[in-house]
Write an enzyme that holds these catalytic residues in place. Sequence first.
Site, short mmCIF file in Angstrom:
data_model
loop_
_atom_site.label_atom_id
_atom_site.label_comp_id
_atom_site.label_asym_id
_atom_site.label_seq_id
_atom_site.Cartn_x
_atom_site.Cartn_y
_atom_site.Cartn_z
CG PHE A 3 -10.49 -9.31 11.28
CD1 PHE A 3 -9.27 -9.70 11.83
CD2 PHE A 3 -10.67 -9.40 9.91
CE1 PHE A 3 -8.26 -10.18 11.02
CE2 PHE A 3 -9.66 -9.89 9.10
CZ PHE A 3 -8.44 -10.27 9.65
CD GLN A 4 -7.79 -7.24 7.72
OE1 GLN A 4 -8.62 -7.03 6.84
NE2 GLN A 4 -6.61 -7.77 7.48
CG MET A 27 22.72 12.02 4.00
SD MET A 27 23.98 13.10 3.29
CE MET A 27 23.09 13.80 1.91
CE LYS A 45 -18.45 -6.52 3.58
NZ LYS A 45 -18.09 -7.84 4.07
CD GLU A 69 -1.74 -2.34 1.67
OE1 GLU A 69 -0.57 -2.56 2.02
OE2 GLU A 69 -2.65 -3.20 1.74
C1 LIG Z 1 12.24 5.80 5.57
C2 LIG Z 1 13.50 6.46 6.00
N1 LIG Z 1 14.25 5.91 6.99
C3 LIG Z 1 15.41 6.50 7.37
C4 LIG Z 1 15.85 7.64 6.77
C5 LIG Z 1 17.16 8.30 7.22
N2 LIG Z 1 18.13 8.28 6.10
C6 LIG Z 1 18.35 9.37 5.34
S1 LIG Z 1 19.43 9.08 4.11
C7 LIG Z 1 19.68 7.48 4.60
C8 LIG Z 1 20.62 6.58 3.87
C9 LIG Z 1 20.13 6.24 2.51
O1 LIG Z 1 20.94 5.21 1.99
P1 LIG Z 1 20.94 4.89 0.45
O2 LIG Z 1 19.56 4.72 -0.05
O3 LIG Z 1 21.89 3.78 0.18
O4 LIG Z 1 21.44 6.25 -0.19
P2 LIG Z 1 22.89 6.91 -0.22
O5 LIG Z 1 22.89 7.98 0.83
O6 LIG Z 1 23.88 5.83 0.06
O7 LIG Z 1 22.97 7.46 -1.58
C10 LIG Z 1 18.91 7.21 5.75
C11 LIG Z 1 18.91 5.93 6.47
C12 LIG Z 1 15.02 8.19 5.76
N3 LIG Z 1 15.33 9.33 5.14
N4 LIG Z 1 13.88 7.58 5.37
#
Ligand SMILES: Cc1ncc(C[n+]2csc(CCOP(=O)(O)OP(=O)(O)O)c2C)c(N)n1
Lengths: 576, 161
Positions: free
Chosen positions: A112-113, A476, A162, A50
Amino acid sequence: MKMSGAEILIESLKKEGVKHIFGYPGGVVLNIFDSLYDNKEVQLILTRHEQGAVHAADGYARASGKVGVALVTSGPGATNTVTGIATASMDSIPLIVFSGQVSTMLIGNDAFQEADIVGISRPCTKYNYLIKDVKDLSRIVKEAFYLARSGRPGPVLIDLPKDVTVSKAEFTWPEIDIRSYKPTYEGNKWMITQAAHLIAKSKKPVIIAGGGVILSGGSKELRELAEYTEIPVTMTLMGLGSFPGTHTLSLGMLGMHGTYYANKAVQGADLLIAIGMRFDDRVTGKIDAFAPHAKIIHIDIDPTSIRKNVRVDIPIVGDVKRVLTVLNKVLKEEVKEQWGEVRKAWLRQINDWRQERPMTYTHSDEVIKPQFVIEKIYELSKGDAIITTEVGQNQMWTAQFYKFDKPRTLLTSGGLGTMGYGFPAAIGAQFAHPNKLVIDIAGDGSIQMNIQELATAVINKLPVKVAILNNHYLGMVRQWQELFFNERYSYSHLDVVPDFVKVAEAYGAVGFKATKPSEVEPVLKEAFKIKKTVFMDFIIDWKEKVYPMVPAGAAIDQMMFEEQKEKPEKKLKAVK
Amino acid sequence: MRHTISLLVENKFGVLSRIAGLFSGRGYNIESLSVGETIDPQISVMTIVTSGDDQIIEQITKQLNKLIDVIKVVDMTELDHVEREMVLIKVAPRQEDKAEVLRLAEIFRGRVVDSGQKTYTIEVTGDEKKIEAIVELLKPMGIKEFVRTGKIAIAREGIKK
Ligand SMILES: Cc1ncc(C[n+]2csc(CCOP(=O)(O)OP(=O)(O)O)c2C)c(N)n1
Ligand SMILES: [Mg+2]
């Protein structure tokens, strides 16, 4: 003739011109799914989660400018939409999410749900409804579409018990009038005139364009303003594409990972014209040190955006396109100023900053630099693609190195920063533009958050491309740990990254891998040629960081650069 | 600074939680809140007492206005207005203090609305200062329980401050 709630819903969607909805079935929405079964006009695209459905509807909306629609079941189906709804809400994207609900007589019984999705989604929707009587259904759908796309757009959720989908009523399509909701579209003429005079007097003006320019369709008017007054334009992440990135007056993005010259210009400006943007902390950096010499004209449709974070000298509440139309007229017909020399000096100064620190990176013949991949994507797509991104370094490199010339060509989760957004959004965008090249620029972490949507892309024969900038890291996070946490890489290494080529193939898509710079171009060329879903796994230099960077809590001209090993101010602490 | 904000809202299911959610979600505080129907049963009036500097109050009124179900927002603090609050105080005085309790009630134009073996319940209406004053005076006499309605406010006829 009486119709069931399910039929009324579909009739209402047709009235709203909806062709595609993204969804996932379950117990309480089976009547709706049954009505969709032999409907020719409204097609449901079955996603594999979803969250994917809501992001796809969001991508569809951003790419097309129409309202995106998603349909899910109650309970877990509904709660799975929350991240998607919050993503759309933060970026003001018009969306309708229909969630199934248990029958009205069961509501509140922990049936439920059952989940109180109206309660859960209240803070991240523009508005939401629980329909209790089938007679209200068509009016509420009409109101919801109106609310979603008017004023400052946003997501609206409709919870459909529903029994409401089974009960019968006459179909009506009434006029609607919401007495407590009257968005302001026309800007105050006196304020606009004041703004025009301030612009005429200013010596060092800068325009900051945000996502609001794109949402209001005001790019043409923005360009007219910038060119006529010879004012340089910088953009927020959401604003990229609102003004041509290749234009001589473009300064690219500002803020935490903005260009040196954009941040310098803003800090040195005597006037900021902020258009359809909201002074997010990623844009302003340390707020007390932001644009210390500038007067601020702020144009936005949402009064709450104005004076929320920064002081404003001339607030103009209204629709960007309409306000700019009037502003341009006043400038040309009433103010009639010639800028010539004054502007030349300012533009020369900005050009010096541009020469001093252009947006570059260190090239390599051995390892693939992520910026190189993005430059190649730009070159080979001739800048004419719809780009979506995930979140992290991949997102920032895309913003920095792809030149967005047209609105609605960058779809990215700006406000919420949702990993897992880009791939389903690309699927939605491809439905909106079947003949366009749609590319998700991804990270190896993010792509795994909605990788199941490969099935959706393959089954619908979508030629969506995914370019994974694979650094085996939550890059990052790693970057922050390296710079601000003494290189303590706590849980940011993705030890096991799947073989993305095999994953793609397992789903029936095509997979390519590139490990050397010389392989980048051939892989991209091949991928763009194939009319199929393609995953490209680019093994990039894992040490690469996003520069320039403004450390959190610093003024935006206190930037760190690649060659600069030392931090500009050692005591700066990381505040996320 | 303290502000008394008066809102006209659609009398619909969920409106109160939209307003309360706005305050909690954005970190604004509510000192008191009261809700009631207006002459038009489809519209309710809410009176909210909150505090913050000018910028926060401006945000609060704008954010309230932005809620779809809010019809009108008035910051009463900017107008000449009348404020009232009601309190019910249950006191359990010692024998020798009983007369004093009744005397205080009278001075504050309060009414004894219930009396039992050991307690009197006194109703007082007034502005905040008056309510606080009587509470202070009754405290030494032994307040067992006390309930306040929260403030309601109405603008005076036609004069702006
Ligand atoms: C759903 C979610 N969880 C955690 C974060 C925190 N976060 C920001 S950037 C990042 C790393 C992203 O890794 P990747 O997709 O490999 O991208 P890269 O920075 O290596 O290009 C995280 C964990 C986020 N932005 N979104
Ligand atoms: Mg990564």
